[in-house]
Design a protein around this motif. Structure first.
Motif, PDB file in Angstrom:
ATOM      1  N   ALA A  13       3.662 -99.502  39.331  1.00 56.95           N
ATOM      2  CA  ALA A  13       2.703 -98.499  38.800  1.00 56.95           C
ATOM      3  C   ALA A  13       3.376 -97.170  38.763  1.00 56.95           C
ATOM      4  O   ALA A  13       4.598 -97.042  38.113  1.00 56.95           O
ATOM      5  CB  ALA A  13       1.492 -98.502  39.688  1.00 56.95           C
ATOM      6  N   VAL A  28      -2.664-103.863  44.039  1.00 52.77           N
ATOM      7  CA  VAL A  28      -3.077-103.887  42.403  1.00 52.77           C
ATOM      8  C   VAL A  28      -3.239-102.497  42.381  1.00 52.77           C
ATOM      9  O   VAL A  28      -3.809-101.528  42.991  1.00 52.77           O
ATOM     10  CB  VAL A  28      -4.428-104.597  42.551  1.00 52.77           C
ATOM     11  CG1 VAL A  28      -5.121-104.367  41.227  1.00 52.77           C
ATOM     12  CG2 VAL A  28      -4.206-106.182  42.474  1.00 52.77           C
ATOM     13  N   TRP A  29      -2.949-102.154  40.895  1.00 53.61           N
ATOM     14  CA  TRP A  29      -3.001-100.454  40.605  1.00 53.61           C
ATOM     15  C   TRP A  29      -3.734-100.725  39.287  1.00 53.61           C
ATOM     16  O   TRP A  29      -3.710-101.760  38.392  1.00 53.61           O
ATOM     17  CB  TRP A  29      -1.402 -99.991  40.647  1.00 53.61           C
ATOM     18  CG  TRP A  29      -0.983-100.154  41.945  1.00 53.61           C
ATOM     19  CD1 TRP A  29      -0.950 -99.169  42.980  1.00 53.61           C
ATOM     20  CD2 TRP A  29      -0.217-101.166  42.191  1.00 53.61           C
ATOM     21  NE1 TRP A  29      -0.369 -99.826  43.876  1.00 53.61           N
ATOM     22  CE2 TRP A  29       0.347-100.939  43.573  1.00 53.61           C
ATOM     23  CE3 TRP A  29       0.444-102.291  41.637  1.00 53.61           C
ATOM     24  CZ2 TRP A  29       1.140-101.606  44.400  1.00 53.61           C
ATOM     25  CZ3 TRP A  29       1.107-103.238  42.433  1.00 53.61           C
ATOM     26  CH2 TRP A  29       1.359-102.785  43.714  1.00 53.61           C
ATOM     27  N   TRP A  66      -2.585 -92.964  36.322  1.00 54.44           N
ATOM     28  CA  TRP A  66      -2.938 -93.851  37.546  1.00 54.44           C
ATOM     29  C   TRP A  66      -4.206 -93.323  38.466  1.00 54.44           C
ATOM     30  O   TRP A  66      -4.042 -92.280  38.859  1.00 54.44           O
ATOM     31  CB  TRP A  66      -1.550 -94.084  38.256  1.00 54.44           C
ATOM     32  CG  TRP A  66      -0.628 -94.674  37.493  1.00 54.44           C
ATOM     33  CD1 TRP A  66       0.507 -94.086  36.993  1.00 54.44           C
ATOM     34  CD2 TRP A  66      -0.489 -96.143  37.125  1.00 54.44           C
ATOM     35  NE1 TRP A  66       1.173 -95.113  36.372  1.00 54.44           N
ATOM     36  CE2 TRP A  66       0.754 -96.180  36.473  1.00 54.44           C
ATOM     37  CE3 TRP A  66      -1.271 -97.270  37.468  1.00 54.44           C
ATOM     38  CZ2 TRP A  66       1.132 -97.595  35.921  1.00 54.44           C
ATOM     39  CZ3 TRP A  66      -0.932 -98.489  36.947  1.00 54.44           C
ATOM     40  CH2 TRP A  66       0.164 -98.652  36.092  1.00 54.44           C
ATOM     41  N   ARG A 101      -5.769 -95.841  47.659  1.00 52.55           N
ATOM     42  CA  ARG A 101      -5.764 -95.660  49.027  1.00 52.55           C
ATOM     43  C   ARG A 101      -4.242 -96.360  49.676  1.00 52.55           C
ATOM     44  O   ARG A 101      -3.778 -97.246  49.250  1.00 52.55           O
ATOM     45  CB  ARG A 101      -6.844 -96.466  49.812  1.00 52.55           C
ATOM     46  CG  ARG A 101      -7.951 -95.738  49.220  1.00 52.55           C
ATOM     47  CD  ARG A 101      -9.101 -96.250  50.144  1.00 52.55           C
ATOM     48  NE  ARG A 101     -10.377 -96.808  49.160  1.00 52.55           N
ATOM     49  CZ  ARG A 101     -11.319 -97.277  49.740  1.00 52.55           C
ATOM     50  NH1 ARG A 101     -11.497 -97.480  51.081  1.00 52.55           N
ATOM     51  NH2 ARG A 101     -12.342 -97.813  49.017  1.00 52.55           N
ATOM     52  N   VAL A 105     -13.049-107.950  38.594  1.00 55.32           N
ATOM     53  CA  VAL A 105     -12.865-108.722  40.152  1.00 55.32           C
ATOM     54  C   VAL A 105     -14.295-109.505  40.150  1.00 55.32           C
ATOM     55  O   VAL A 105     -15.172-108.821  39.749  1.00 55.32           O
ATOM     56  CB  VAL A 105     -12.592-107.638  41.145  1.00 55.32           C
ATOM     57  CG1 VAL A 105     -13.478-106.645  41.351  1.00 55.32           C
ATOM     58  CG2 VAL A 105     -12.339-108.568  42.433  1.00 55.32           C
ATOM     59  N   LYS A 150     -10.110-103.322  48.279  1.00 54.85           N
ATOM     60  CA  LYS A 150     -10.011-101.836  47.814  1.00 54.85           C
ATOM     61  C   LYS A 150      -8.739-101.346  48.699  1.00 54.85           C
ATOM     62  O   LYS A 150      -8.184-100.127  48.437  1.00 54.85           O
ATOM     63  CB  LYS A 150     -11.126-101.021  48.226  1.00 54.85           C
ATOM     64  CG  LYS A 150     -12.153-101.509  47.115  1.00 54.85           C
ATOM     65  CD  LYS A 150     -12.106-100.709  45.973  1.00 54.85           C
ATOM     66  CE  LYS A 150     -13.250-100.889  45.074  1.00 54.85           C
ATOM     67  NZ  LYS A 150     -13.273-100.315  43.419  1.00 54.85           N
ATOM     68  N   HIS A 202      -9.166-111.720  40.729  1.00 54.97           N
ATOM     69  CA  HIS A 202      -8.805-110.410  40.274  1.00 54.97           C
ATOM     70  C   HIS A 202      -8.068-110.391  38.770  1.00 54.97           C
ATOM     71  O   HIS A 202      -7.169-111.234  38.745  1.00 54.97           O
ATOM     72  CB  HIS A 202      -8.078-109.541  41.275  1.00 54.97           C
ATOM     73  CG  HIS A 202      -8.145-108.106  41.188  1.00 54.97           C
ATOM     74  ND1 HIS A 202      -7.864-107.396  40.055  1.00 54.97           N
ATOM     75  CD2 HIS A 202      -8.629-107.119  41.907  1.00 54.97           C
ATOM     76  CE1 HIS A 202      -8.392-106.251  40.053  1.00 54.97           C
ATOM     77  NE2 HIS A 202      -8.756-105.849  41.149  1.00 54.97           N
ATOM     78  N   ILE A 214       4.991 -99.926  47.988  1.00 54.32           N
ATOM     79  CA  ILE A 214       3.630-100.055  47.435  1.00 54.32           C
ATOM     80  C   ILE A 214       3.200 -98.654  47.268  1.00 54.32           C
ATOM     81  O   ILE A 214       2.878 -98.045  48.234  1.00 54.32           O
ATOM     82  CB  ILE A 214       2.980-100.916  48.448  1.00 54.32           C
ATOM     83  CG1 ILE A 214       3.833-102.293  48.821  1.00 54.32           C
ATOM     84  CG2 ILE A 214       1.593-101.199  47.970  1.00 54.32           C
ATOM     85  CD1 ILE A 214       3.563-103.460  47.820  1.00 54.32           C
ATOM     86  N   PRO A 215       2.650 -98.379  46.063  1.00 55.04           N
ATOM     87  CA  PRO A 215       1.958 -96.893  45.782  1.00 55.04           C
ATOM     88  C   PRO A 215       0.522 -97.365  46.318  1.00 55.04           C
ATOM     89  O   PRO A 215       0.307 -98.499  46.748  1.00 55.04           O
ATOM     90  CB  PRO A 215       1.738 -96.957  44.500  1.00 55.04           C
ATOM     91  CG  PRO A 215       2.927 -97.878  43.691  1.00 55.04           C
ATOM     92  CD  PRO A 215       3.045 -98.793  44.675  1.00 55.04           C
ATOM     93  N   PRO A 216      -0.055 -96.340  46.688  1.00 47.89           N
ATOM     94  CA  PRO A 216      -1.524 -96.338  46.975  1.00 47.89           C
ATOM     95  C   PRO A 216      -2.158 -97.314  45.996  1.00 47.89           C
ATOM     96  O   PRO A 216      -2.112 -97.129  45.049  1.00 47.89           O
ATOM     97  CB  PRO A 216      -2.167 -94.985  46.925  1.00 47.89           C
ATOM     98  CG  PRO A 216      -1.057 -93.963  47.334  1.00 47.89           C
ATOM     99  CD  PRO A 216       0.323 -94.720  46.503  1.00 47.89           C
ATOM    100  N   VAL A 217      -2.927 -98.341  46.842  1.00 45.10           N
ATOM    101  CA  VAL A 217      -3.536 -99.574  46.179  1.00 45.10           C
ATOM    102  C   VAL A 217      -4.868 -98.999  45.267  1.00 45.10           C
ATOM    103  O   VAL A 217      -5.547 -98.227  45.993  1.00 45.10           O
ATOM    104  CB  VAL A 217      -3.471-100.690  46.875  1.00 45.10           C
ATOM    105  CG1 VAL A 217      -2.256-101.177  47.351  1.00 45.10           C
ATOM    106  CG2 VAL A 217      -4.445-100.383  48.002  1.00 45.10           C
ATOM    107  N   ALA A 218      -5.176 -99.514  44.115  1.00 52.48           N
ATOM    108  CA  ALA A 218      -6.404 -99.222  43.745  1.00 52.48           C
ATOM    109  C   ALA A 218      -7.021-100.237  42.849  1.00 52.48           C
ATOM    110  O   ALA A 218      -7.578-100.301  41.868  1.00 52.48           O
ATOM    111  CB  ALA A 218      -6.166 -98.161  42.482  1.00 52.48           C
ATOM    112  N   GLY A 219      -7.257-101.580  43.713  1.00 53.16           N
ATOM    113  CA  GLY A 219      -7.812-102.751  43.006  1.00 53.16           C
ATOM    114  C   GLY A 219      -9.393-102.700  42.846  1.00 53.16           C
ATOM    115  O   GLY A 219     -10.104-101.643  43.416  1.00 53.16           O
ATOM    116  N   GLY A 220      -9.964-103.850  42.430  1.00 57.21           N
ATOM    117  CA  GLY A 220     -11.425-103.804  42.302  1.00 57.21           C
ATOM    118  C   GLY A 220     -11.851-103.402  41.072  1.00 57.21           C
ATOM    119  O   GLY A 220     -11.035-102.866  40.196  1.00 57.21           O
TER     120      GLY A 220
END
Lengths: 81, 148
Positions: A9, B121-122, B134, B138, B92, B116, B80, A75-81
């Motif tokens: 990312a 995942v980004w 981007w 967190r 997701v 989250k 996901h 690992i950059p701050p994650v933003a899944g979902g």
């Protein structure tokens, strides 16, 4: 020893690549690797000094000692979902 | 097939529900996260998801195992999606089946909240004006014992 550093990312854009092999002295830690990476060029200096890191696909703290062939993901701050 | 998946394919909620079907279950919860058309007051056209695939699969597996143990639910499955997604696409999906509803709701909530904060995942938003950014994420909390 040689380790493989992976970027994703926003960090991938900063580093200009997805992965780099990095030579480190024996006994080097995650924190030492980050220092070496950030000294690569002016862009790389924008990496945070203490990012989240996963070694061989598990999150770990910056004091973990690395071994030959380790896969170290920054690992950059994650933003899944 | 693992009950946790990272995929570039469109998510099929019915297929996910089929994977948690269990005759001893009295409750099934399906959670879908979908791409919405706005964020922080700006219009969004599309979203691109990237993952550290090799790790994300294992992390999602761990999260499901934790939910199973904490809430004693019967069956769980989660997927996901990564790649280019449009507005309304499912990013997701989490399915939980259980004997009773309370623990199924709780387990479902646990899984999405953990995704989250620790799934690698980004996502990059593409705005209506053509620019992209981007999404501020967190930082995973990492304990000294390893794991997040």
């Amino acid at each position: 020893m040689k380790v493989r550093a992976l970027f994703f990312a926003s960090y991938r854009e900063i580093m200009g690549g997805a992965d780099f092999d990095v030579d480190l002295p024996d006994g080097a830690t995650v924190s030492d690797l980050i220092t070496v990476l950030r000294e690569r060029d002016d862009a790389a200096a924008r990496l945070p000094s203490a990012p989240a890191v996963a070694v061989n696909r598990s999150y770990c703290t910056s004091d973990v000692v690395l071994a030959e062939g380790d896969e170290v993901a920054i690992i950059p701050p994650v933003a899944g979902g | 097939m693992s009950r946790a998946q990272i995929t570039t394919d469109a998510i099929d909620p019915q297929a996910l529900l089929a994977r948690v079907a269990d005759p001893s279950s009295g409750a099934v919860i399906l959670f879908l996260g979908v791409v919405r058309n706005h964020n922080d007051g700006r219009g969004i056209e599309a979203m691109r998801y990237d993952a550290y695939d090799e790790m994300a699969q294992g992390t999602l597996d761990e999260i499901l195992a934790e939910a199973e143990e904490r809430y004693g639910v019967g069956r769980l499955a989660a997927v996901h999606r990564v790649g280019e997604l449009g507005i309304g696409d499912v990013s997701v999906a989490i399915a939980v089946s259980s004997a009773h509803r309370a623990e199924a709701y709780e387990a479902s909530r646990y899984v999405i909240e953990e995704i989250k904060v620790r799934l690698p995942v980004w996502k990059k938003e593409r705005f209506e004006d053509g620019t992209s950014e981007w999404v501020a994420g967190r930082n995973p909390e990492i304990s000294a014992e390893g794991g997040a």
